[in-house]
Design an enzyme around this catalytic site. Sequence first.
Site, PDB file in Angstrom:
ATOM      1  N   ILE A 185       0.837  -1.204   0.000  1.00 58.37           N
ATOM      2  CA  ILE A 185       0.000   0.000   0.000  1.00 58.37           C
ATOM      3  C   ILE A 185       0.871   1.253   0.000  1.00 58.37           C
ATOM      4  O   ILE A 185       1.953   1.280   0.593  1.00 58.37           O
ATOM      5  CB  ILE A 185      -0.946   0.010   1.224  1.00 58.37           C
ATOM      6  CG1 ILE A 185      -2.035   1.081   1.070  1.00 58.37           C
ATOM      7  CG2 ILE A 185      -0.174   0.192   2.527  1.00 58.37           C
ATOM      8  CD1 ILE A 185      -3.171   0.955   2.077  1.00 58.37           C
ATOM      9  N   LEU A 195       8.242   3.013  -5.843  1.00 59.36           N
ATOM     10  CA  LEU A 195       8.170   2.476  -7.197  1.00 59.36           C
ATOM     11  C   LEU A 195       7.103   1.395  -7.264  1.00 59.36           C
ATOM     12  O   LEU A 195       6.885   0.660  -6.306  1.00 59.36           O
ATOM     13  CB  LEU A 195       9.503   1.856  -7.619  1.00 59.36           C
ATOM     14  CG  LEU A 195      10.769   2.674  -7.448  1.00 59.36           C
ATOM     15  CD1 LEU A 195      11.972   1.831  -7.857  1.00 59.36           C
ATOM     16  CD2 LEU A 195      10.716   3.924  -8.296  1.00 59.36           C
ATOM     17  N   LEU A 208       6.669   5.679 -10.746  1.00 58.16           N
ATOM     18  CA  LEU A 208       7.295   6.109  -9.498  1.00 58.16           C
ATOM     19  C   LEU A 208       6.570   7.305  -8.913  1.00 58.16           C
ATOM     20  O   LEU A 208       5.830   8.007  -9.609  1.00 58.16           O
ATOM     21  CB  LEU A 208       8.770   6.445  -9.735  1.00 58.16           C
ATOM     22  CG  LEU A 208       9.092   7.607 -10.671  1.00 58.16           C
ATOM     23  CD1 LEU A 208       9.106   8.950  -9.939  1.00 58.16           C
ATOM     24  CD2 LEU A 208      10.435   7.384 -11.362  1.00 58.16           C
ATOM     25  N   CYS A 248       4.157   0.794   2.110  1.00 60.91           N
ATOM     26  CA  CYS A 248       4.809  -0.283   1.351  1.00 60.91           C
ATOM     27  C   CYS A 248       4.896  -1.579   2.155  1.00 60.91           C
ATOM     28  O   CYS A 248       5.731  -2.443   1.883  1.00 60.91           O
ATOM     29  CB  CYS A 248       6.187   0.142   0.857  1.00 60.91           C
ATOM     30  SG  CYS A 248       6.138   1.661  -0.126  1.00 60.91           S
TER      31      CYS A 248
END
Length: 219
Positions: free
Chosen positions: A73, A137, A150, A167
């Site tokens: 996420i 990314l 990105l 993340c």
Amino acid sequence: MRVKHLGRVDYAPALEAMRHFTATRRDDTDDEIWLLEHPPVYTLGQAGRPEHLLPAGRASGIPLVNIDRGGQITYHGPGQLVAYLLIDLARRRLKVRELVNLMEQAIIDCLAEYGLAAERKPGAPGVYIDGAKIGALGLRVRNGHSYHGLALNVDVDLAPFGWINPCGYEGLQTIRLKDFGVADDVAAVGERLLAHLLRRLPPVDAGRRAVSPDVPAGA
């Protein structure tokens, strides 16, 4: 290479436009880079775990979109530079991991122009300064063609990152260029980053055709 400056675009139509471009492009279609911002939105990658959206995030009213890139996420919002790379990998003799490295290095080079020493972190794609994440990314490769890209935090509100495990990492600190006294806006940072992306992308080999598999990647 075509470059499009799209301004602020809702996430769902941008995603649909990327998918449409990728599904309908031909062997001679020019690659494109799209530079833009999104209104506030959380996106959850293909293998993402919904528990990484914390209770405060669920209560925030920020929409959550399940998408087909790699990674977990993340948050997008005004003040964050987003660059989508719609690239025919084989035509540029690129593998997925090489494109990820290229994007990371372009961010690192861009930040160096501002006097900032950024780096990669083993096993955690993205770009970091002293362990805090400033660039994320996420890619999808379909029939040898990449989309997504990105995100670089310029002067974005960081509070929504505190309402998720960014993340997929609990307690991961996120930072932005503004925290280091950088006054450039998203458009100005975008032009600097674009120059580094274009410099690092290999030239097109017109004799090559894309045959790479369908791959998600990112964080």
